[in-house]
Scaffold this motif. Structure first.
Motif, short mmCIF file in Angstrom:
data_model
loop_
_atom_site.label_atom_id
_atom_site.label_comp_id
_atom_site.label_asym_id
_atom_site.label_seq_id
_atom_site.Cartn_x
_atom_site.Cartn_y
_atom_site.Cartn_z
N GLY A 90 -13.06 13.52 -3.19
CA GLY A 90 -11.71 13.68 -2.36
C GLY A 90 -11.63 12.81 -1.28
N ARG A 91 -12.74 11.75 -0.97
CA ARG A 91 -12.50 10.16 -0.03
C ARG A 91 -11.99 8.98 -1.44
NH1 ARG A 91 -17.15 11.01 4.38
NH2 ARG A 91 -17.27 14.18 4.41
N ASN A 92 -12.79 9.04 -1.86
CA ASN A 92 -12.40 7.94 -3.15
C ASN A 92 -10.85 6.80 -3.05
OD1 ASN A 92 -11.38 8.67 -5.42
ND2 ASN A 92 -12.93 9.97 -5.02
N GLY A 93 -10.89 5.50 -3.62
CA GLY A 93 -9.51 4.96 -3.19
C GLY A 93 -8.81 5.79 -4.58
N TYR A 143 -7.17 -0.94 -3.88
CA TYR A 143 -5.86 -0.38 -3.57
C TYR A 143 -5.43 0.21 -4.42
CZ TYR A 143 -4.85 -5.81 -3.59
OH TYR A 143 -5.27 -6.83 -3.99
N GLN A 144 -4.27 1.05 -4.02
CA GLN A 144 -3.20 1.45 -4.86
C GLN A 144 -2.14 1.82 -4.06
OE1 GLN A 144 -2.63 5.69 -5.76
NE2 GLN A 144 -4.58 5.54 -5.86
N ARG A 145 -0.40 1.94 -4.40
CA ARG A 145 0.26 2.82 -3.83
C ARG A 145 0.58 4.43 -4.56
NH1 ARG A 145 6.18 1.88 -4.61
NH2 ARG A 145 6.60 4.23 -3.89
N THR A 146 0.51 5.03 -3.76
CA THR A 146 1.12 6.44 -3.87
C THR A 146 2.35 6.89 -4.21
OG1 THR A 146 2.29 7.22 -1.77
CG2 THR A 146 -0.73 6.95 -2.12
N PRO A 147 3.12 7.42 -5.35
CA PRO A 147 4.02 7.79 -5.81
C PRO A 147 4.97 8.55 -4.02
CG PRO A 147 2.72 9.13 -7.01
CD PRO A 147 1.24 8.81 -5.73
N ALA A 148 4.38 8.51 -2.84
CA ALA A 148 5.17 8.90 -2.56
C ALA A 148 5.22 7.81 -0.96
CB ALA A 148 4.81 9.73 -0.85
N GLY A 149 5.22 6.31 -1.62
CA GLY A 149 4.80 5.13 -1.01
C GLY A 149 4.10 4.81 -0.06
N ASN A 150 2.70 5.88 0.16
CA ASN A 150 1.34 5.52 1.46
C ASN A 150 0.93 4.36 0.45
OD1 ASN A 150 2.05 8.33 1.13
ND2 ASN A 150 1.84 8.03 2.89
N ASP A 192 4.49 0.49 -9.07
CA ASP A 192 3.61 1.68 -10.14
C ASP A 192 2.62 2.15 -10.01
OD1 ASP A 192 2.28 -0.46 -11.24
OD2 ASP A 192 3.13 -0.78 -12.92
N GLY A 193 1.64 3.24 -10.71
CA GLY A 193 0.57 3.18 -10.31
C GLY A 193 -0.27 2.36 -10.61
N ALA A 194 -0.35 1.17 -10.56
CA ALA A 194 -1.99 0.64 -11.05
C ALA A 194 -2.72 0.83 -9.72
CB ALA A 194 -1.20 -0.82 -11.57
N SER A 195 -4.13 0.20 -10.49
CA SER A 195 -5.17 -0.06 -9.21
C SER A 195 -5.55 -1.35 -9.49
CB SER A 195 -6.19 0.65 -9.47
OG SER A 195 -6.86 1.03 -10.92
N ILE A 196 -5.65 -1.45 -8.10
CA ILE A 196 -6.04 -3.10 -7.96
C ILE A 196 -7.43 -3.59 -7.26
CG2 ILE A 196 -4.97 -5.15 -7.41
CD1 ILE A 196 -2.26 -3.61 -6.74
N CYS A 197 -7.54 -4.69 -7.48
CA CYS A 197 -8.98 -4.86 -6.79
C CYS A 197 -9.19 -6.21 -6.61
CB CYS A 197 -10.70 -4.02 -7.40
SG CYS A 197 -11.10 -2.58 -7.39
N ASP A 198 -9.66 -6.72 -6.07
CA ASP A 198 -10.44 -8.02 -5.70
C ASP A 198 -12.01 -7.98 -6.14
OD1 ASP A 198 -12.07 -8.18 -3.07
OD2 ASP A 198 -10.39 -9.86 -2.34
N ALA A 199 -12.47 -9.37 -6.24
CA ALA A 199 -14.06 -9.50 -6.15
C ALA A 199 -14.66 -10.37 -5.74
CB ALA A 199 -13.41 -10.60 -8.03
#
Length: 467
Positions: free
Chosen positions: A80-83, A299-306, A285-292
């Motif tokens: 319940g704590r992950n990204g 990081y991601q954005r939630t449906p509510a914009g957080n 949108d709901g893509a997940s993003i990483c850098d290397a």
């Protein structure tokens, strides 16, 4: 018969819980273990690994009585704590092949792709509302040192007939993410994000509906091995034919496992909703993003914009003793906020409302391991998810179910089972001192490389000692 002493839990205060848990006011719904009970299989840990194991056992053997003992409440730990990032093991297929061979690596990677479809099915059927959005997973570079981090995994996937990834260039990354920080990368299309706490609590409800017994607020203090091990809690005792240890970083307390396991922290922050800004920059949108970078950003954005923005900080503790610092970092997320503003300078005036941390159980190969304790063939373990687990835990459940039920199949025989091919880590105090030195070098290397500056030779050497 040596008693196995478990480490006391360090539960997070409500204010230190993740955004995911606080946003849905998550808590326990089942009673603690009280008095004496019996079952066929006892599972220690009510996170993804424990719950998926319980569900897989029930799928294959409906008559088996399964009881889950959770120290706090289901999903309160790493689950319940992950990204909230969902992607397959194809991103690690080169590491998998090195450890388990090509056939098993391909089987495991394909299984995680199937697991994503299973998650989609659970959501589409209304079984679990997890906010699953399969808008892709972007693996990107924001400095020259990060370029091509994905090359081996992408090339091997393609060579094995799995064209999972498509190349990304600057314009497409900017269009998808609204950030100019990353400028090259790849994308896995059938991947994305979930609300991880909703998934964990949904799995809890699904398990209860299948007749699986769950006792929350029931930390296991010790286990007395034997033909029918006894698991003792503060108020009760559970007698089981077999035991599954699926307690994440807390398994570092077990002497047999500790040499193969080290515990680090990961830090995450969540901003206030910023829908207007995000729509203006095109991040919709709901893509997940990483850098290397080595201490990867995710990081991601939630449906509510957080905006959810996490980083593997590599925080450690002597003898892997987990304390309250692993629940919240103490710096109010300063390191992540700095990186957030580098990647999204447009968000500098958006308040950060949540910051939290969590312990991660890591192995030297950065891949999980499954098996049973050497002297106790009826006590099994699942550990070492390294922060990548949402599409992987359903596979862990299959492996554990086969081991527990005594099945001779591809899961019980796969190369992730057993410690024989795993690397032992140094003993204390060398482990702690060395990790501190290496962590500092990695941080220095990351900070310089983000600026496209080359670290000195000593920094590169020390950072290269990381498992």
């Amino acid at each position: 018969m040596n008693t196995i002493t478990m480490r006391p839990p360090v539960t997070a205060a409500k204010a230190d819980r993740s955004f995911w848990l606080q946003s849905i006011d998550a808590d326990a719904v089942t009673a603690p273990l009280s008095g004496s009970e019996t079952c066929d299989v006892a599972i220690v840990g009510g996170g993804y690994a424990g719950l998926w194991t319980a569900l897989r056992i029930k799928e294959q053997s409906p008559q088996t009585e399964v009881t889950v003992l959770e120290a706090d409440f289901c999903g309160s730990g790493a689950s319940g704590r992950n990204g909230g990032q969902v992607h397959t093991w194809f991103a690690e297929i080169d590491m998998l092949r090195a450890l388990v061979g090509e056939d098993d690596a391909l089987m495991l990677c394909r299984a995680t792709a199937d697991a994503i479809e299973e998650l989609q099915g659970l959501q589409a059927s209304g079984t679990i509302d997890m906010d699953l959005r399969l808008d892709g997973w972007l693996w990107t570079a924001s400095s020259t040192a990060q370029e091509g981090a994905w090359a081996q995994a992408e090339a091997l996937s393609r060579a094995l007939g799995e064209a999972r990834f498509q190349p990304l260039q600057r314009a497409e990354i900017l269009r998808r993410t609204g950030s100019a920080a990353s400028y090259v990368g790849i994308m896995e299309g059938r991947a994305g994000t979930v609300q991880p706490a909703k998934l964990a609590l949904g799995l809890r409800q699904l398990a209860l509906s299948k007749g699986i017994v769950i006792h929350e607020h029931s930390p296991v203090i010790e286990i007395a091995p034997g033909p029918r091990p006894q698991l003792r809690t503060v108020k009760g005792a559970l007698f089981a034919g077999k035991v599954v240890l699926a307690a994440n970083a807390w398994l570092s307390a077990i002497p047999e496992l500790h040499p193969y396991l080290y515990v680090v922290s990961s830090q995450v922050i969540a901003t206030a909703p910023a829908t207007g800004i995000l729509e203006r920059i095109g991040w919709v949108d709901g893509a997940s993003i990483c850098d290397a970078q080595h201490h990867v950003l995710y990081y991601q954005r939630t449906p509510a914009g957080n905006v959810i923005f996490g980083r593997g900080t590599g925080g450690i503790a002597y003898r892997d003793h987990i304390d309250g610092r692993f629940n919240r970092s103490g710096d109010a997320g300063a390191d992540n906020i700095r990186e957030l503003h580098r990647v999204y300078p447009q968000l500098k005036d958006v308040p950060v409302l949540y910051d939290w941390s969590g312990p991660i159980d890591c192995t030297a190969q950065h891949l999980p391991v499954f098996g049973h304790l050497k002297d106790h063939a009826n006590i099994f373990y699942a550990m070492g998810f390294n922060g990548t687990g949402i599409a992987q835990a359903p596979i862990a459940g299959r492996i554990m179910a086969s081991l527990v039920l005594g099945r001779d199949d591809a899961w019980s025989r796969c190369g992730l089972v057993g410690l024989d091919n795993r690397t032992k880590l140094p003993p204390e105090p060398f482990r702690y001192v060395g990790a501190k030195v290496v962590r500092r070098a990695i941080r220095r290397k990351n900070d310089l490389e983000i600026l496209n500056r080359k670290p000195d030779r000593l920094t590169r050497f020390l950072a290269g000692l990381a498992p």
